[in-house]
Design a protein around this motif. Structure first.
Motif, PDB file in Angstrom:
ATOM      1  N   LYS A 137       4.999  -7.443  77.120  1.00 37.26           N
ATOM      2  CA  LYS A 137       5.662  -6.551  76.151  1.00 37.26           C
ATOM      3  C   LYS A 137       7.082  -6.202  76.594  1.00 37.26           C
ATOM      4  O   LYS A 137       7.322  -6.050  77.797  1.00 37.26           O
ATOM      5  N   PRO A 138       7.995  -5.985  75.643  1.00 41.18           N
ATOM      6  CA  PRO A 138       9.295  -5.429  76.010  1.00 41.18           C
ATOM      7  C   PRO A 138       9.098  -4.043  76.620  1.00 41.18           C
ATOM      8  O   PRO A 138       8.195  -3.312  76.192  1.00 41.18           O
ATOM      9  N   TRP A 139       9.945  -3.673  77.579  1.00 40.82           N
ATOM     10  CA  TRP A 139       9.750  -2.392  78.267  1.00 40.82           C
ATOM     11  C   TRP A 139       9.798  -1.222  77.295  1.00 40.82           C
ATOM     12  O   TRP A 139       9.083  -0.235  77.447  1.00 40.82           O
ATOM     13  N   GLN A 140      10.641  -1.343  76.240  1.00 43.25           N
ATOM     14  CA  GLN A 140      10.789  -0.237  75.277  1.00 43.25           C
ATOM     15  C   GLN A 140       9.462   0.032  74.559  1.00 43.25           C
ATOM     16  O   GLN A 140       9.082   1.191  74.353  1.00 43.25           O
ATOM     17  N   GLU A 141       8.769  -1.048  74.172  1.00 44.46           N
ATOM     18  CA  GLU A 141       7.511  -0.895  73.416  1.00 44.46           C
ATOM     19  C   GLU A 141       6.444  -0.208  74.278  1.00 44.46           C
ATOM     20  O   GLU A 141       5.784   0.735  73.841  1.00 44.46           O
ATOM     21  N   ALA A 142       6.327  -0.669  75.528  1.00 37.66           N
ATOM     22  CA  ALA A 142       5.293  -0.110  76.413  1.00 37.66           C
ATOM     23  C   ALA A 142       5.601   1.350  76.756  1.00 37.66           C
ATOM     24  O   ALA A 142       4.712   2.205  76.754  1.00 37.66           O
ATOM     25  N   LEU A 143       6.879   1.636  77.007  1.00 37.47           N
ATOM     26  CA  LEU A 143       7.252   3.004  77.392  1.00 37.47           C
ATOM     27  C   LEU A 143       7.070   3.956  76.202  1.00 37.47           C
ATOM     28  O   LEU A 143       6.601   5.084  76.368  1.00 37.47           O
ATOM     29  N   LYS A 144       7.427   3.484  75.009  1.00 40.52           N
ATOM     30  CA  LYS A 144       7.253   4.304  73.801  1.00 40.52           C
ATOM     31  C   LYS A 144       5.767   4.649  73.628  1.00 40.52           C
ATOM     32  O   LYS A 144       5.418   5.806  73.401  1.00 40.52           O
ATOM     33  N   GLN A 145       4.901   3.657  73.793  1.00 39.30           N
ATOM     34  CA  GLN A 145       3.449   3.897  73.665  1.00 39.30           C
ATOM     35  C   GLN A 145       2.981   4.937  74.683  1.00 39.30           C
ATOM     36  O   GLN A 145       2.204   5.826  74.383  1.00 39.30           O
ATOM     37  N   PHE A 146       3.495   4.803  75.913  1.00 42.66           N
ATOM     38  CA  PHE A 146       3.097   5.737  76.984  1.00 42.66           C
ATOM     39  C   PHE A 146       3.539   7.164  76.628  1.00 42.66           C
ATOM     40  O   PHE A 146       2.765   8.114  76.751  1.00 42.66           O
ATOM     41  N   LEU A 147       4.782   7.294  76.142  1.00 42.30           N
ATOM     42  CA  LEU A 147       5.319   8.624  75.832  1.00 42.30           C
ATOM     43  C   LEU A 147       4.559   9.257  74.661  1.00 42.30           C
ATOM     44  O   LEU A 147       4.360  10.469  74.643  1.00 42.30           O
ATOM     45  N   GLU A 148       4.115   8.427  73.724  1.00 36.04           N
ATOM     46  CA  GLU A 148       3.398   8.949  72.552  1.00 36.04           C
ATOM     47  C   GLU A 148       2.041   9.545  72.932  1.00 36.04           C
ATOM     48  O   GLU A 148       1.539  10.411  72.234  1.00 36.04           O
ATOM     49  N   GLN A 149       1.444   9.035  74.016  1.00 31.80           N
ATOM     50  CA  GLN A 149       0.113   9.564  74.359  1.00 31.80           C
ATOM     51  C   GLN A 149       0.158  10.635  75.447  1.00 31.80           C
ATOM     52  O   GLN A 149      -0.853  11.046  75.966  1.00 31.80           O
ATOM     53  N   LEU A 150       1.365  11.095  75.778  1.00 32.53           N
ATOM     54  CA  LEU A 150       1.460  12.126  76.822  1.00 32.53           C
ATOM     55  C   LEU A 150       0.957  13.475  76.306  1.00 32.53           C
ATOM     56  O   LEU A 150       1.159  13.798  75.148  1.00 32.53           O
TER      57      LEU A 150
END
Ligand SMILES: NC(=O)c1ccc[n+]([C@@H]2O[C@H](COP(=O)([O-])OP(=O)(O)OC[C@H]3O[C@@H](n4cnc5c(N)ncnc54)[C@H](OP(=O)(O)O)[C@@H]3O)[C@@H](O)[C@H]2O)c1
Length: 282
Positions: free
Chosen positions: A269-282
């Motif tokens: 995955k592009p880093w932006q996609e993975a990081l966005k997903q992580f931030l959304e579930q915080l």
């Protein structure tokens, strides 16, 4: 093949990566045993022998990971990151067992102007990196079947990391200075765990680089995090040289991940996609 009955021992299984790997194994119905301090100490040969006896595969996520403290505790860093890994290799060779060992971008000095490939000569610039490189070499010298997966800039829900520390400090209203001359790929431990699960049935041998797709510097990464979370942080950029710390950091942590791609079950995955997903579930 990794059959559902095969037993995988995750050393360091309560750490940031180890916890996500344990979850990924559980999701796939794979039998994984979590071994970590205080009950399991990788530097204890009897406990290591027991782990090898009880498992079909060992994944070593255990490590001394405090980069700055390693400068004042080099003996402990070497015991955990190097000597114990060498001993694990010897025990695995005797048992004809394959080991997947996690290593780091910190084996490089970061002076290259291009992304690092697996065959680039390592040259660590701090004690943590030197101890991890020594572990890689001792594992190779042991002659056991093994795979070394180097990862970088990892973040996850089960440990302290750049992302969670930054958010905590911004929420506390601190002024934040973040370096803009260190470049790499922020990588979710959930994605590292998935990549490890892709490798388990194939048992590849050798060194592999794994990181999210694309590159960013730390300052732009911080901006991305605060934009996505809608946090108005007091953020400014600086150079690594403005931040004296006990351990030197490599400026270039970029990996070329071409080698591992054909072994993975899904595209990186592009880093932006993975990081966005992580931030959304915080
Ligand atoms: N985080 C990163 O940015 C990053 C980057 C590149 C590579 N890596 C590598 O990724 C791997 C996983 O690290 P991580 O990020 O998950 O760090 P972590 O959260 O610190 O996990 C390491 C685990 O190893 C355990 N451990 C330490 N000494 C041990 C010992 N003597 N015996 C058994 N277990 C021991 C730790 O326990 P305690 O917490 O109790 O000490 C912890 O649970 C390591 O190989 C690390 O070098 C990490």
């Amino acid at each position: 093949m990794v059959t559902k009955g095969a037993s995988i021992a995750i050393l360091g299984g309560s750490g940031m990566l180890g916890s996500d790997l344990a979850l990924a194994c559980a999701l796939r119905g794979l039998k994984a045993t979590i071994l970590d301090l205080p009950d399991f100490d990788i530097t204890n040969t009897d406990q290591l022998q027991q782990a090898v006896n009880d498992a079909n595969i060992i994944v070593n996520c255990a490590a001394y990971t405090n980069v700055n403290k390693a400068e004042s505790e080099p003996e402990l860093a070497y015991q955990v990151n190097a000597e114990a890994v060498g001993r694990l290799g010897n025990l695995a060779r005797q048992a004809d067992m394959w080991v997947l060992h996690i290593s780091t971008d910190f084996v490089f000095d970061g002076k290259s102007q291009v992304p690092y490939v697996e065959t680039d000569p390592p040259n660590p610039i701090n004690t943590y990196g030197a101890s991890k490189l020594a572990g890689e070499r001792l594992l190779l010298e042991s002659g056991c079947h093994h795979c070394i997966m180097r990862v970088e800039w990892t973040y996850g829900s089960h440990g302290n990391n750049f992302v969670t520390k930054l958010i905590k400090r911004a929420k506390a209203g601190e002024k934040l200075k973040v370096v803009d001359d260190q470049t790499g790929s922020p990588t979710a431990t959930t994605d590292v765990a998935k990549a490890i699960c892709s490798l388990l049935p194939k048992k590849p041998e050798g060194i592999f680089h794994f990181a999210s797709d694309g590159y960013v510097n730390r300052f732009d990464m911080a901006k991305f995090i605060f934009e996505k979370l809608n946090i108005s942080a007091d953020l400014s950029s600086c150079n690594t040289s403005d931040f004296p710390s006990p351990a030197e950091r490599p400026l270039n942590s970029r990996f070329d991940c071409s080698k591992i791609k054909s072994l993975l079950d899904e595209p990186i995955k592009p880093w932006q996609e993975a990081l966005k997903q992580f931030l959304e579930q915080l």
